[in-house]
Design an enzyme around this catalytic site. Structure first.
Site, mmCIF file in Angstrom:
data_model
loop_
_atom_site.group_PDB
_atom_site.id
_atom_site.type_symbol
_atom_site.label_atom_id
_atom_site.label_comp_id
_atom_site.label_asym_id
_atom_site.label_seq_id
_atom_site.Cartn_x
_atom_site.Cartn_y
_atom_site.Cartn_z
ATOM 1 C CD GLU A 71 -19.636 0.963 -31.449
ATOM 2 O OE1 GLU A 71 -20.670 0.566 -30.873
ATOM 3 O OE2 GLU A 71 -18.598 0.282 -31.505
ATOM 4 C CG PHE A 121 -13.814 -10.899 -36.721
ATOM 5 C CD1 PHE A 121 -14.923 -11.480 -36.108
ATOM 6 C CD2 PHE A 121 -13.081 -9.973 -36.007
ATOM 7 C CE1 PHE A 121 -15.278 -11.142 -34.809
ATOM 8 C CE2 PHE A 121 -13.422 -9.636 -34.704
ATOM 9 C CZ PHE A 121 -14.528 -10.217 -34.110
ATOM 10 C CD GLN A 122 -15.267 -6.576 -34.736
ATOM 11 O OE1 GLN A 122 -14.305 -5.838 -34.905
ATOM 12 N NE2 GLN A 122 -15.921 -6.653 -33.584
ATOM 13 C CE LYS A 149 -5.707 -3.449 -37.837
ATOM 14 N NZ LYS A 149 -5.940 -4.596 -36.941
ATOM 15 C CG MET A 159 -46.374 10.644 -28.047
ATOM 16 S SD MET A 159 -47.497 11.975 -27.551
ATOM 17 C CE MET A 159 -46.393 13.385 -27.522
#
Lengths: 596, 170
Positions: A64, A126-127, A176, A494
């Protein structure tokens, strides 16, 4: 009944549909063509609606974070908002780095996240995660949509807020059950946020005062930033005109490259920690600093109490909170860059304003003296590829093409900033504020998606690029011929440079051990792998990279110990630059060491 | 330009859209940017327009106070920000509920002092009083201190509510 429905249809209002259909419809009504995303349980209804739609192009990323950077690259190279679609929980948290990056660099994004059903929110489902809570400090604004009747309004407001005023990322979190529910769709023409009204038109009095200060200046300097790019191409055009009529020198931040052409006569190169000698000295010694769409970032100012102490300062910004944040200014101007520049030009012409030609001539003589230092020069080698040389060759060999450059973060980024010459806005995509390693590869995907025929090159380091390496797979899937040009010095360059200069050469965990064979890795992905190890073969290999119409991982083996100069050590002032390794050991104060 | 480094207490009034998360945005801004909140008070003030008023007491140098105001104004649900300390000085009031437990002389003394502060008794048992006292925060501080040796048990304060003087709205 049917006429009623037709009428509603034509108004774009009153149509009944499910939440997930609304998302698709709203995106299309907002002119969206491309979405970057990754499916999951809490966005399945939206993905189902997407499946049934033939217009929107969805790019499936591999993580993502990649979706968000891709959307950033898309947005920055087109001026349009980037759109991201991810699921709840880890989908949303993985997006946070990209969202924060977009906030720091003022990139307009609309990020749609799925959420668990409303009745499950707060139950550690969940999630599930508190997406609006987590993203509150890293978005311009965000919403959790709990009522289907709010959804279309919120989606359109999201676009309005992301793209107007100071642009930025917004998150719309959609449970949802709301995606399944039926409700009334309202089109964008009916939606305007109730109270949000960014100020776009600058005050006339401030513009007049600015012009008077400019006409009176003896040693003026334009210091411009990403605000010019964000305002649109017209702002760049007007800036060029203003520079031409005034004859003032101009420098820019990392984010503002391309607004004024690097080939333009008044260009001093970028300023700041790794800016040019002439840009930093001019900033230090000017008597009028005209800051347009930049924010006096610590990478630009260096030590604040020594920053441009002898100058009056004008600061144009669309965001009032940037005024006097780091540096006190004498004349703030709040507004959109293009509008302010247009107004300045108008007043300049109407009042018949003239620059102080004699003073300006002396100023330019001084500036040219600094330019003569040739601060970006480096000692080239016939045995090892110097990273600066590699970028110079990439620039020369890609000249004349429509070229877009993205970068990762580190030395290679600074060398790219210093050496790649941008003549147009929107052609340079880099992570400035947040400094996100792993930005450049996915950003290149977004750029290439928007500009299928352009040459899109991610100037990368071997450490950064491994952070989002999996997105090569996305490039292969969508036949996006991005070029990942890795300046492979086997170090987090760096970090190594700072350890050399500030930490007694103790190279703690900055060596890139166990590197993959990038050529074989490319082949494993189904991309093209190219390696260059000597200066002799570099041009040929670069041409091979440019000419192949497939994604390329280019393993450019460069001198592992090269440092990026010039450099203002942290905590130092602009006139205390280090120009090369041969200079005396830099004196870094204890306070300076505290700075990042 | 010379910096004014005096740290001054300021009372800010913030009118916000009454929507979920609006208060969290304001509070998160303060913690995220390292500003102080000395007191905070929030309630809906216009039900039909869905607006709430947040009254914040903070302290900082004039530059920090300017930044706080600008950062607050930048939040999307924030409609207006007013520094009541700089405007025609506002009226500031706070309400506190103060529980005092004791007996005999202590009880009498607590009652006597409460009258001086125009505190009213809102609950009484044989062992305790709850006083309600309103006024400027300094008056409440003083009352709490007066009650401390007399059996102070618990304090609940609303934080400052403030408004500008005169006929005009903010």
């Amino acid at each position: 009944m049917s006429t009623m429905e037709d009428k509603n249809e034509s108004l774009g209002a009153g149509t009944q549909m499910t939440g997930s259909e609304m998302v698709i419809r709203a995106l299309k009504d907002q002119g969206v063509r491309h979405i970057f995303g990754y499916p999951g349980g809490a966005v399945l209804p939206i993905y189902d609606s997407l499946f049934q739609d033939n217009e929107l192009v969805h790019v499936l990323v591999r993580h993502e974070q990649g979706a968000v950077h891709a959307a950033e690259g898309y947005a920055r190279s087109t001026g349009k908002p980037g759109v991201v679609l991810v699921t709840s929980g880890p989908g949303a948290t993985n997006a946070v780095t990209g969202i924060t990056d977009a906030l720091m660099d003022s990139i307009p994004l609309v990020v749609i996240t799925g959420q668990v059903a409303t009745h499950l929110i707060g139950n550690d489902a969940f999630q599930e995660c508190d997406t609006v809570g987590i993203t509150r400090p890293c978005t311009k604004h965000n919403w959790l949509v709990r009522d289907i009747e709010d959804l279309s309004r919120v989606l359109h407001e999201a676009f309005q807020i992301a793209t107007t005023g100071r642009p930025g990322p917004v998150v719309v979190d959609i449970p949802k059950d709301i995606q399944f529910k039926k409700g009334t769709y309202t089109g964008p023409e009916h939606v305007r946020h109730r109270t949000y009204r960014p100020k776009l038109d600058p005050d006339t009095a401030a513009i007049e005062q600015a012009v008077a200060m400019m006409a009176a200046a003896k040693r003026p300097l334009f210091y411009t930033g990403g605000g010019i790019i964000n305002s649109g191409p017209e702002a760049s055009r007007l800036l060029r005109e203003l520079v031409a009529v005034t004859g003032f020198p101009i420098t820019s931040t990392l984010m503002g490259l391309g607004a004024y052409p690097a080939s333009g006569p008044n260009w001093l190169g970028p300023l700041g920690m790794h800016g040019t000698y002439e840009a930093n000295l001019a900033t230090s010694r000017c008597d009028l600093l005209i800051c347009l769409g930049a924010r006096f970032d610590d990478r630009v100012t260096g030590r604040l109490d020594a920053f441009s102490t002898g100058s009056k300062k004008i600061h144009l910004d669309i965001d009032p909170s940037q005024i006097n944040k780091n540096v006190r200014v004498d004349l703030p101007i709040i507004g959109d860059a293009a509008r302010a520049l247009r107004a300045m030009l108008m007043v300049w012409k109407e009042t018949n304003a003239k620059s102080d030609a004699a003073a300006l001539k002396d100023w330019w003589t001084q500036v040219d003296g600094w330019r003569a230092k040739n601060s970006l020069s480096f000692r080239n080698s016939t045995k090892l590829i110097k990273p600066q040389h590699a970028i110079d060759r990439l620039y020369e060999l890609s000249k004349g093409r429509e070229t877009y450059i993205t970068t990762e973060v580190g030395q290679h980024q600074m060398w790219a900033m210093q050496r790649f010459k941008f003549d147009e806005p929107n052609h340079w995509m880099t992570s400035g504020g947040l400094g996100t390693m792993g930005y450049g590869l996915p950003a290149a995907l977004g750029v290439q998606m928007a500009h299928p025929n352009a040459l899109v090159v991610d100037i990368a380091g071997e450490a950064s690029v491994q952070m989002t390496m999996q997105e090569v797979s996305t490039a292969v899937q969508y036949e996006l011929p991005i070029k990942i040009f890795i300046l492979n010095n086997e170090y987090m360059g760096m970090v190594r440079q700072w350890q050399q200069l500030l930490h007694g050469g103790r190279y703690s965990h900055s060596y890139s051990e166990a590197l993959p064979d990038f050529v074989k890795l490319a082949e494993a992905f189904g991309a093209v792998g190219i390696r260059a190890t000597t200066p002799d073969e570099l041009d040929g290999k670069i041409m091979e990279m440019i000419n192949v119409r497939r994604p390329v991982l280019f393993d450019c083996r460069v001198d592992p110990t090269e440092n990026c100069y010039p450099m203002i050590p942290s905590g130092a002032a602009h006139d205390q630059m280090i120009l090369s390794d041969s200079a005396d050991e830099p004196q870094v104060s204890e306070e300076g060491k505290m700075l990042v | 330009m010379s910096k004014d480094s005096r740290i001054v207490r300021h009372t800010l009034s913030v009118i916000v859209d009454n929507e979920p998360g609006a208060l969290a945005r304001v509070v998160g801004l303060f913690s995220g940017r390292g500003y102080n909140i000395e007191s905070l008070n929030v309630a809906e003030v216009d039900h039909t327009a869905h607006t709430s008023r947040i009254t914040l007491v903070t302290s900082g140098t004039p530059e920090v106070i300017d930044q706080i105001q600008a950062q607050l104004a930048r939040l999307v649900p924030v409609q207006r920000v007013l520094d009541l300390t700089l405007e025609t000085p506002g009226v500031e009031r706070e309400l506190a509920l103060i529980k005092v437990a004791g007996s005999a002389d202590q009880r009498v003394e607590a009652m006597r002092i409460s009258q001086e502060y125009r505190a009213s008794v809102v609950d009484t048992t044989l062992e305790s009083f709850i006083f309600e006292v309103a006024g400027e925060p300094s008056k409440i501080d003083a009352f709490v201190e007066a009650m401390r040796p007399l059996g102070l048990v618990e304090v609940s304060r609303t934080g400052v509510a403030a408004i500008t003087k005169g006929a005009a709205a903010m």
